[in-house]
Design a protein around this motif. Structure first.
Motif, PDB file in Angstrom:
ATOM      1  N   GLU A 306       0.812  -1.206   0.000  1.00 47.87           N
ATOM      2  CA  GLU A 306       0.000   0.000   0.000  1.00 47.87           C
ATOM      3  C   GLU A 306       0.850   1.263   0.000  1.00 47.87           C
ATOM      4  OE1 GLU A 306      -3.096   0.961  -0.434  1.00 47.87           O
ATOM      5  OE2 GLU A 306      -3.516  -1.103  -1.014  1.00 47.87           O
ATOM      6  N   GLU A 307       2.019   1.204   0.647  1.00 52.06           N
ATOM      7  CA  GLU A 307       2.896   2.369   0.654  1.00 52.06           C
ATOM      8  C   GLU A 307       3.360   2.711  -0.766  1.00 52.06           C
ATOM      9  OE1 GLU A 307       3.810   4.509   3.021  1.00 52.06           O
ATOM     10  OE2 GLU A 307       2.479   3.495   4.446  1.00 52.06           O
ATOM     11  N   LEU A 308       3.708   1.693  -1.538  1.00 50.86           N
ATOM     12  CA  LEU A 308       4.139   1.924  -2.918  1.00 50.86           C
ATOM     13  C   LEU A 308       2.964   2.367  -3.789  1.00 50.86           C
ATOM     14  CD1 LEU A 308       6.123   1.913  -5.229  1.00 50.86           C
ATOM     15  CD2 LEU A 308       5.941  -0.586  -5.336  1.00 50.86           C
ATOM     16  N   LEU A 309       1.814   1.724  -3.634  1.00 52.17           N
ATOM     17  CA  LEU A 309       0.636   2.103  -4.413  1.00 52.17           C
ATOM     18  C   LEU A 309       0.202   3.532  -4.088  1.00 52.17           C
ATOM     19  CD1 LEU A 309      -1.455  -1.196  -4.177  1.00 52.17           C
ATOM     20  CD2 LEU A 309      -0.196  -0.330  -6.167  1.00 52.17           C
ATOM     21  N   LYS A 310       0.368   3.916  -2.829  1.00 52.21           N
ATOM     22  CA  LYS A 310       0.020   5.283  -2.411  1.00 52.21           C
ATOM     23  C   LYS A 310       0.893   6.305  -3.130  1.00 52.21           C
ATOM     24  CE  LYS A 310       0.014   8.243   1.706  1.00 52.21           C
ATOM     25  NZ  LYS A 310       0.368   8.308   3.150  1.00 52.21           N
ATOM     26  N   ILE A 311       2.190   6.027  -3.237  1.00 49.61           N
ATOM     27  CA  ILE A 311       3.091   6.930  -3.958  1.00 49.61           C
ATOM     28  C   ILE A 311       2.644   7.061  -5.412  1.00 49.61           C
ATOM     29  CG2 ILE A 311       5.437   7.187  -4.877  1.00 49.61           C
ATOM     30  CD1 ILE A 311       6.472   5.978  -2.260  1.00 49.61           C
ATOM     31  N   CYS A 312       2.318   5.933  -6.037  1.00 50.82           N
ATOM     32  CA  CYS A 312       1.881   5.962  -7.440  1.00 50.82           C
ATOM     33  C   CYS A 312       0.604   6.785  -7.599  1.00 50.82           C
ATOM     34  CB  CYS A 312       1.666   4.539  -7.954  1.00 50.82           C
ATOM     35  SG  CYS A 312       3.191   3.597  -8.174  1.00 50.82           S
ATOM     36  N   ARG A 313      -0.343   6.608  -6.686  1.00 51.17           N
ATOM     37  CA  ARG A 313      -1.596   7.375  -6.771  1.00 51.17           C
ATOM     38  C   ARG A 313      -1.334   8.864  -6.592  1.00 51.17           C
ATOM     39  NH1 ARG A 313      -3.615   3.095  -3.500  1.00 51.17           N
ATOM     40  NH2 ARG A 313      -3.376   4.419  -1.647  1.00 51.17           N
ATOM     41  N   GLU A 314      -0.578   9.203  -5.561  1.00 53.17           N
ATOM     42  CA  GLU A 314      -0.344  10.615  -5.254  1.00 53.17           C
ATOM     43  C   GLU A 314       0.468  11.325  -6.326  1.00 53.17           C
ATOM     44  OE1 GLU A 314      -0.528  10.275  -0.342  1.00 53.17           O
ATOM     45  OE2 GLU A 314       1.408  10.532  -1.357  1.00 53.17           O
ATOM     46  N   GLU A 315       1.336  10.590  -7.002  1.00 51.72           N
ATOM     47  CA  GLU A 315       2.183  11.203  -8.025  1.00 51.72           C
ATOM     48  C   GLU A 315       1.620  11.026  -9.430  1.00 51.72           C
ATOM     49  OE1 GLU A 315       4.515  13.121  -7.056  1.00 51.72           O
ATOM     50  OE2 GLU A 315       4.365  12.501  -4.949  1.00 51.72           O
ATOM     51  N   GLY A 316       0.448  10.392  -9.536  1.00 57.52           N
ATOM     52  CA  GLY A 316      -0.188  10.215 -10.836  1.00 57.52           C
ATOM     53  C   GLY A 316       0.568   9.285 -11.767  1.00 57.52           C
ATOM     54  N   LEU A 317       1.179   8.244 -11.207  1.00 59.53           N
ATOM     55  CA  LEU A 317       1.959   7.306 -12.003  1.00 59.53           C
ATOM     56  C   LEU A 317       1.121   6.077 -12.360  1.00 59.53           C
ATOM     57  CD1 LEU A 317       5.236   7.398  -9.861  1.00 59.53           C
ATOM     58  CD2 LEU A 317       4.763   8.684 -11.960  1.00 59.53           C
ATOM     59  N   LEU A 318       1.239   5.634 -13.590  1.00 56.60           N
ATOM     60  CA  LEU A 318       0.584   4.387 -13.994  1.00 56.60           C
ATOM     61  C   LEU A 318       1.290   3.228 -13.316  1.00 56.60           C
ATOM     62  CD1 LEU A 318       0.091   4.958 -17.828  1.00 56.60           C
ATOM     63  CD2 LEU A 318      -1.676   4.993 -16.060  1.00 56.60           C
ATOM     64  N   CYS A 319       0.530   2.344 -12.687  1.00 57.29           N
ATOM     65  CA  CYS A 319       1.135   1.276 -11.901  1.00 57.29           C
ATOM     66  C   CYS A 319       0.389  -0.034 -12.091  1.00 57.29           C
ATOM     67  CB  CYS A 319       1.133   1.672 -10.418  1.00 57.29           C
ATOM     68  SG  CYS A 319       1.842   0.436  -9.325  1.00 57.29           S
ATOM     69  N   PHE A 320       1.103  -1.044 -12.525  1.00 63.39           N
ATOM     70  CA  PHE A 320       0.541  -2.398 -12.624  1.00 63.39           C
ATOM     71  C   PHE A 320       0.896  -3.156 -11.355  1.00 63.39           C
ATOM     72  CE2 PHE A 320       1.431  -6.912 -13.705  1.00 63.39           C
ATOM     73  CZ  PHE A 320       0.120  -7.317 -13.881  1.00 63.39           C
ATOM     74  N   ASN A 321      -0.124  -3.550 -10.606  1.00 60.31           N
ATOM     75  CA  ASN A 321       0.067  -4.256  -9.339  1.00 60.31           C
ATOM     76  C   ASN A 321       0.165  -5.755  -9.600  1.00 60.31           C
ATOM     77  OD1 ASN A 321       0.017  -5.332  -6.780  1.00 60.31           O
ATOM     78  ND2 ASN A 321      -2.002  -4.517  -6.222  1.00 60.31           N
ATOM     79  N   GLY A 322       1.386  -6.207  -9.904  1.00 62.51           N
ATOM     80  CA  GLY A 322       1.593  -7.623 -10.193  1.00 62.51           C
ATOM     81  C   GLY A 322       1.374  -8.510  -8.992  1.00 62.51           C
ATOM     82  N   ILE A 323       1.593  -7.989  -7.793  1.00 61.49           N
ATOM     83  CA  ILE A 323       1.353  -8.778  -6.578  1.00 61.49           C
ATOM     84  C   ILE A 323      -0.133  -9.066  -6.434  1.00 61.49           C
ATOM     85  CG2 ILE A 323       1.431  -8.737  -4.048  1.00 61.49           C
ATOM     86  CD1 ILE A 323       4.013  -7.096  -4.286  1.00 61.49           C
ATOM     87  N   GLY A 324      -0.954  -8.016  -6.552  1.00 60.81           N
ATOM     88  CA  GLY A 324      -2.397  -8.200  -6.453  1.00 60.81           C
ATOM     89  C   GLY A 324      -2.946  -9.069  -7.569  1.00 60.81           C
ATOM     90  N   TYR A 325      -2.384  -8.904  -8.776  1.00 63.42           N
ATOM     91  CA  TYR A 325      -2.855  -9.691  -9.914  1.00 63.42           C
ATOM     92  C   TYR A 325      -2.579 -11.179  -9.695  1.00 63.42           C
ATOM     93  CZ  TYR A 325      -3.273 -11.581 -14.617  1.00 63.42           C
ATOM     94  OH  TYR A 325      -3.632 -12.346 -15.696  1.00 63.42           O
ATOM     95  N   ILE A 326      -1.349 -11.513  -9.297  1.00 68.52           N
ATOM     96  CA  ILE A 326      -1.001 -12.917  -9.075  1.00 68.52           C
ATOM     97  C   ILE A 326      -1.804 -13.484  -7.906  1.00 68.52           C
ATOM     98  CG2 ILE A 326       0.851 -14.498  -8.356  1.00 68.52           C
ATOM     99  CD1 ILE A 326       1.212 -13.689 -11.190  1.00 68.52           C
ATOM    100  N   ALA A 327      -1.985 -12.694  -6.842  1.00 66.59           N
ATOM    101  CA  ALA A 327      -2.759 -13.156  -5.683  1.00 66.59           C
ATOM    102  C   ALA A 327      -4.187 -13.512  -6.102  1.00 66.59           C
ATOM    103  CB  ALA A 327      -2.771 -12.090  -4.591  1.00 66.59           C
ATOM    104  N   ALA A 328      -4.788 -12.680  -6.951  1.00 67.52           N
ATOM    105  CA  ALA A 328      -6.150 -12.946  -7.417  1.00 67.52           C
ATOM    106  C   ALA A 328      -6.202 -14.176  -8.318  1.00 67.52           C
ATOM    107  CB  ALA A 328      -6.689 -11.721  -8.160  1.00 67.52           C
ATOM    108  N   GLU A 329      -5.192 -14.317  -9.171  1.00 70.77           N
ATOM    109  CA  GLU A 329      -5.149 -15.460 -10.087  1.00 70.77           C
ATOM    110  C   GLU A 329      -4.952 -16.780  -9.344  1.00 70.77           C
ATOM    111  OE1 GLU A 329      -5.372 -15.712 -13.637  1.00 70.77           O
ATOM    112  OE2 GLU A 329      -6.348 -13.786 -13.239  1.00 70.77           O
ATOM    113  N   LEU A 330      -4.314 -16.731  -8.188  1.00 72.25           N
ATOM    114  CA  LEU A 330      -4.035 -17.951  -7.436  1.00 72.25           C
ATOM    115  C   LEU A 330      -5.103 -18.270  -6.395  1.00 72.25           C
ATOM    116  CD1 LEU A 330      -0.166 -17.652  -6.849  1.00 72.25           C
ATOM    117  CD2 LEU A 330      -1.395 -18.964  -8.595  1.00 72.25           C
ATOM    118  N   ALA A 331      -6.138 -17.454  -6.327  1.00 72.66           N
ATOM    119  CA  ALA A 331      -7.218 -17.720  -5.372  1.00 72.66           C
ATOM    120  C   ALA A 331      -7.825 -19.095  -5.642  1.00 72.66           C
ATOM    121  CB  ALA A 331      -8.288 -16.637  -5.486  1.00 72.66           C
TER     122      ALA A 331
END
Length: 375
Positions: A306-331
């Motif tokens: 969340e700390e890294l995602l927060k930086i991306c949101r606040e700075e307007g950076l495009l961010c692919f969350n590979g951790i969240g994506y893999i976690a969802a795929e492995l559910a």
């Protein structure tokens, strides 16, 4: 009587010599368990010195000698239209898989366009930015691959302070943030001819003055005296042996909660985005997954992420969350399927890289649709 005393003295002396020799021979075993800190452990060997002379690079710290035109990792298939250049560490390079099994190779095939791999094992985000500045290739997108652990590397000057068992015991430039600007302290080793300074204890200790990992190791550890057997007679030694877990607990820094480290990481991401824009490219921050980060996300423990995602949101950076994506795929997947995503050395397998590529493909498609007139 004197003969008996001499025999006793000689026997004790021989025993101490043998004991001291055994302590030296087994130092790696007992030192790691007793929280021992010894600056001598950071000195490179003669064999290592020969190897690192091949890898040394003043501007970056180290750089592989790839035989491609731009120094990127070789790939078996080219499409003639650049789409994405990628920078970062071994998760970007694709340790433990072949060139055709990296996520860049899979992504290139999905788009039918070229994805260049400039990843280098051991790199921090600071080195990735410097490597991007060396790259002469313009592409619509630039991918900065980051694992959550990478924040530790931007606070490091000599890799062995951070990773004592590293195969790359080299120094590197260090990012500094001051007066609203990111800059770099230059590599302390100015040329390959100076690498033998890494065998000089006084130079190692001088390097440590500006390295958080050296200072933290020193602060929480017992510094042994030589000869080693004398340590048995110091109360500090016995106190340290009763606090085995203390050093390890204190040393496991969580730098996503460290204001200086997060400030530098934020500044590096912003600078990377500005540098990319100056060349007509759009930065994509690609968060790549260690297994323990995915396990934490699946368990709902995502503070570091969340700390890294927060930086991306606040700075307007495009961010692919590979951790969240893999976690969802492995559910709801079985353990064998989960195990197949990561190789023994913790990097992604061909299957894991293919999964990341599919996620990135879905992430990039709508962005490319909005920019299709530019592509």
């Amino acid at each position: 009587m004197s003969k008996n005393l001499f025999t006793l003295f000689f026997s004790v002396l021989i025993s101490l010599v043998i004991f001291e020799g055994a302590l030296h021979a087994t130092k790696q075993f007992w030192a790691s368990r007793l929280g021992v800190f010894d600056p001598l452990d950071f000195i490179v060997s003669e064999a290592e010195l020969r190897k690192i002379k091949r890898d040394y690079d003043f501007e970056l710290g180290w750089k592989p000698k790839n035989r491609t035109k731009l120094g990127e990792r070789e790939i078996s298939e080219r499409f003639g239209r650049p789409l994405l250049t990628t920078f970062g560490d071994s998760f970007v390079y694709g340790d433990e898989v072949g060139g055709s099994e990296t996520w860049q190779s899979h992504l290139a095939k999905l788009f039918g366009r070229d994805v260049y791999n400039f990843g280098v094992a051991g790199y921090g985000t600071d080195q990735a930015l410097l490597r991007f500045r060396q790259d002469g290739l313009n592409a619509p997108f630039v991918g900065l691959g980051i694992t959550l652990e990478n924040i530790n590397r931007v606070m490091n000057t000599y890799r062995r302070f951070y990773s004592p068992k590293t195969g790359l015991p080299l120094t590197k430039p260090k990012a500094v943030f001051a007066d609203g600007q990111i800059s770099f302290n230059s590599n302390p080793i100015k040329s390959a001819d100076e690498l033998d300074r890494l065998r000089d204890l006084s130079f190692i200790e001088e390097l440590g003055k500006n390295d958080i990992w050296f200072s933290k190791r020193k602060a929480v550890s017992f510094i042994p005296k030589t000869p080693y057997f004398l340590n048995l007679f110091y109360s500090d030694f016995w106190q340290r042996t009763s606090e085995l877990k203390l050093a390890e607990a204190n040393f496991n820094l969580e730098l996503w909660q460290d204001p200086e480290a997060t400030k530098i990481m934020r500044a590096l991401l912003n600078q990377f985005s500005k540098d990319a824009a100056s060349r007509g490219s759009k930065l994509i921050v690609i968060i790549l997954p260690y297994r323990h980060d995915v396990d934490a996300a699946r368990a709902g423990k995502q503070e570091r992420l969340e700390e890294l995602l927060k930086i991306c949101r606040e700075e307007g950076l495009l961010c692919f969350n590979g951790i969240g994506y893999i976690a969802a795929e492995l559910a709801n997947k079985d353990e064998a399927t989960i195990d197949s995503i990561w190789a023994p050395g913790m990097h992604l397998t061909d299957k894991g890289n293919s999964l990341i590529a599919r996620g990135l493909y879905s992430f990039l498609q709508p962005i490319m649709e909005k920019r299709k007139h530019e592509l």
